[in-house]
Design an enzyme around this catalytic site. Sequence first.
Site, PDB file in Angstrom:
ATOM      1  N   VAL A  85      -6.314  -6.972   2.979  1.00 40.41           N
ATOM      2  CA  VAL A  85      -7.629  -7.491   3.329  1.00 40.41           C
ATOM      3  C   VAL A  85      -7.705  -7.486   4.848  1.00 40.41           C
ATOM      4  O   VAL A  85      -6.739  -7.847   5.527  1.00 40.41           O
ATOM      5  CB  VAL A  85      -7.835  -8.919   2.778  1.00 40.41           C
ATOM      6  CG1 VAL A  85      -9.145  -9.514   3.268  1.00 40.41           C
ATOM      7  CG2 VAL A  85      -7.784  -8.908   1.253  1.00 40.41           C
ATOM      8  N   GLY A  91      -8.306 -15.465   4.166  1.00 40.61           N
ATOM      9  CA  GLY A  91      -8.512 -16.889   3.919  1.00 40.61           C
ATOM     10  C   GLY A  91      -9.817 -17.200   3.220  1.00 40.61           C
ATOM     11  O   GLY A  91     -10.123 -18.354   2.951  1.00 40.61           O
ATOM     12  N   GLY A  95      -8.170 -11.675  -1.006  1.00 41.89           N
ATOM     13  CA  GLY A  95      -6.825 -11.303  -1.459  1.00 41.89           C
ATOM     14  C   GLY A  95      -6.525 -11.896  -2.823  1.00 41.89           C
ATOM     15  O   GLY A  95      -6.012 -11.216  -3.713  1.00 41.89           O
ATOM     16  N   TYR A 129       1.625 -15.341  -1.499  1.00 43.59           N
ATOM     17  CA  TYR A 129       2.127 -15.009  -2.834  1.00 43.59           C
ATOM     18  C   TYR A 129       2.773 -16.217  -3.499  1.00 43.59           C
ATOM     19  O   TYR A 129       2.546 -16.488  -4.675  1.00 43.59           O
ATOM     20  CB  TYR A 129       3.129 -13.860  -2.761  1.00 43.59           C
ATOM     21  CG  TYR A 129       2.527 -12.553  -2.301  1.00 43.59           C
ATOM     22  CD1 TYR A 129       1.296 -12.116  -2.765  1.00 43.59           C
ATOM     23  CD2 TYR A 129       3.200 -11.744  -1.389  1.00 43.59           C
ATOM     24  CE1 TYR A 129       0.748 -10.915  -2.353  1.00 43.59           C
ATOM     25  CE2 TYR A 129       2.662 -10.541  -0.960  1.00 43.59           C
ATOM     26  CZ  TYR A 129       1.440 -10.128  -1.442  1.00 43.59           C
ATOM     27  OH  TYR A 129       0.906  -8.943  -1.030  1.00 43.59           O
TER      28      TYR A 129
END
Length: 174
Positions: A85, A91, A95, A129
């Site tokens: 991204v 943010g 993503g 992640y």
Amino acid sequence: MIRPANPADVPRVWELLLALARYEKMEARVTGSARELADHLFAPRPFIECMVAEDGGTLVGYALFHTIYSSFRTQPMMWLEDLFVEPAIRGRGFGRGLLLAVAREAAARGCWRLSWAVLDWNEPAIRFYESLGAVRANPGWQTYQLEDAALRALAAGATGPPAQPDPRPTSSST
């Protein structure tokens, strides 16, 4: 909006792919082309698939993925090759949306696992992640690969590493 890529998206996906290569300090490893990417995405039997993130009609991110297979479980798995991204809009959920779309594809295909690699210095990606529940896979395993000359040598039947040029300076006898 997150959606599957179409052929008209390839030029912008290619730009984003090049931005990922810059971010990962791997620009020298990019040897392909947008045309080859398009061929692999939209062939009768595609090698890879792509989801894109769109914001106000502009593509701002992408995810490249493909199915792989677990022989031990006799089930498919999915490999996430790229997730990127644009840094300026990170943010804002793009993503996460891309990863969610890939996870849904994996689940719909009966995959038992979705895997990917992340550079050890990429702390923002690792935190992202892990915030979604991802864990570092198989700490005792190391990833190996055959690239270019080694792959071609093995395919041709070679039994050892490809010959490397002698790094010593040559001298002439008189």
